[in-house]
Design an enzyme around this catalytic site. Sequence first.
Site, PDB file in Angstrom:
ATOM      1  N   ASP A   2       0.835  -1.197   0.000  1.00 15.12           N
ATOM      2  CA  ASP A   2       0.000   0.000   0.000  1.00 15.12           C
ATOM      3  C   ASP A   2       0.875   1.256   0.000  1.00 15.12           C
ATOM      4  OD1 ASP A   2      -2.719   1.160   0.388  1.00 15.12           O
ATOM      5  OD2 ASP A   2      -1.881   1.895   2.264  1.00 15.12           O
ATOM      6  N   GLU A  47       1.467  -0.436  -5.087  1.00 16.05           N
ATOM      7  CA  GLU A  47       0.518   0.628  -5.408  1.00 16.05           C
ATOM      8  C   GLU A  47       1.307   1.928  -5.454  1.00 16.05           C
ATOM      9  OE1 GLU A  47      -3.210   3.221  -3.813  1.00 16.05           O
ATOM     10  OE2 GLU A  47      -1.582   2.589  -2.508  1.00 16.05           O
TER      11      GLU A  47
HETATM   12  C1  NOJ Z   1      -4.442   3.191  -0.746  1.00 16.15           C
HETATM   13  C2  NOJ Z   1      -5.655   2.341  -0.636  1.00 16.15           C
HETATM   14  O1  NOJ Z   1      -5.969   1.809  -1.908  1.00 16.15           O
HETATM   15  C3  NOJ Z   1      -6.777   3.216  -0.093  1.00 16.15           C
HETATM   16  O2  NOJ Z   1      -7.993   2.531  -0.106  1.00 16.15           O
HETATM   17  C4  NOJ Z   1      -6.391   3.675   1.287  1.00 16.15           C
HETATM   18  O3  NOJ Z   1      -7.350   4.586   1.748  1.00 16.15           O
HETATM   19  C5  NOJ Z   1      -5.033   4.355   1.298  1.00 16.15           C
HETATM   20  N1  NOJ Z   1      -4.035   3.635   0.564  1.00 16.15           N
HETATM   21  C6  NOJ Z   1      -4.519   4.535   2.691  1.00 16.15           C
HETATM   22  O4  NOJ Z   1      -4.058   3.309   3.186  1.00 16.15           O
END
Ligand code: NOJ
Length: 549
Positions: A201, A243
Amino acid sequence: MIEDLWYKNAIIYSLDLETFLDADGDGIGDFEGLCRRLDYLHALGVDAVWLAPFQPTPNRDNGYDIRDYYGVDPRHGSSGDFVAFMHQADKRGIKVIIDLVVNHTSDEHPWFQEARKAKDSRYRDWYVWSEKKPSDWNEGMVFPGVQKSTWTLDKKAGAYYFHRFFEFQPDLNVDHPEVREEIRKVMGYWLQLGVAGFRVDAVPFILESPSPGPAEPKLRFDYLYEMRRFLQWRKGDAVLLGEANVLPEDSRNYFGPQGEGIHLMFNFFVNQYLFYALATADVKPLAEALEATRALYPTAQWAHFLRNHDELDLGRLTDEQRQKVFDRFGPEETMQLYHRGIRRRLSPMLGSRPLTELAYSLLFSLPGAPVIRYGDEIGMGDDLRLPEREAVRTPMQWSNDPQAGFSASEKVVHPVVEEGPYAYPHLNVAAQRRDPGSLLNWMTALVRLRKECLEIGNGDWQILDTNGLPVLAMLYHRQGRSLVILHNFDEKPQEVALSLKQGRGSRLVDLMVDREETADAQGVHRILLDACGYRWFRAGDSSHLLPAS
Ligand code: NOJ
């Protein structure tokens, strides 16, 4: 060697435990429910599932606010249920990727609770503090409009703490050796329990070194490579799926110049131009985005997707391009989010079966690993009455039973979609299984086809010239096997002339219908595509299928 790398061609299915299947009847999905649906996923043909965070959490950001990294939130079951699930997934050859959310913890995490107690707390420096109110306290928010600041005063601590996301998600200080050690422990723990890797993440934010005042632009890529080394040391074929919504030129550092970084990275750049192409039938920017994200180390791979659990982020498009996508796919203000995105699911956004098929066929043909969002395989809708990104997080629609067969409880975690064209009484898995023409059966066939086309993830590719037509034509080649895949973004049929160096009379075999195309006397293939049509071909004599230059 490339053929050994399972992730290069993996079909990944993303789901959230919470909304998949509730087996114990408390209205919240759980591991036992997911276990019951493993055969469904197996029949769909997916290679891996990516599970959204399921660890203990106050759940103020869909689980992306973790209170304990070493467990399962009781709402989803126990650690025993997790292990039972892993065993069942393994029996079916389905790999499991889990979220690794280490940019921040929940503010309820015991580390933060300890850190705020005293300046000399052992955990104080596990987070990022400032004694004074930083000049940039209200800059750099990821969720503009709903997030008010990036530095918040914690009265108990008597200091401001940094949070790139919501104020209940304090950032960990990844420069601290003990924090790094703990993250290794977290990774080691889940690897030992059998996961095949992590969806990491918020990678760019893990790598930044926040401090009060103007941001330091340098990112700690060395830390990413360190993470990767540890992962590989513990489990040779495990992967990091990152991500990171970054520009193409920056992605190189994430993959690592020698492939020493993350294995897979979501291609947010292509995703945005893909929707632009779907909205306008202008394929040029999509072709350019594909070219711009081409340079990869051979072991690195892109993960392509259409929709995910967040908004469709269009932040990289020009204002004019974004407006065109808004006009077509998110015209009402309530469909838009953070001024940059659309909070809708795929099918309602695209609005027609042909366009949905085009989008999915395209996704599966892009050079990389395709990621499917749960429910999109049956064309589920959204619920715009729900706040923010929750619109796209309604429960999976399994049948026409109450609560879409998701739960026996009257009250469920998010309401099921029960009105309109996407309502569960007529849009559900059970109904689509029985209907040979359903989206689900079409998708299952597409997955099967994709699994027979390993050139896509492993091979060389090029975009063929279609003379300015609104058609994306791609050629893939690997070890003497070739594919030609065409997508017509126009709402009118198109005829494409392709000059491939196959020579006169050579054949292209359609992989979806019983049809062949033969080159004319000049060696040109004239191929007809329906409105929003797509065609997948394998070259009948593929050893020298190269475009005539
Ligand atoms: C990215 C995630 O996809 C999202 O859903 C989340 O709110 C943020 N990171 C914070 O962790």
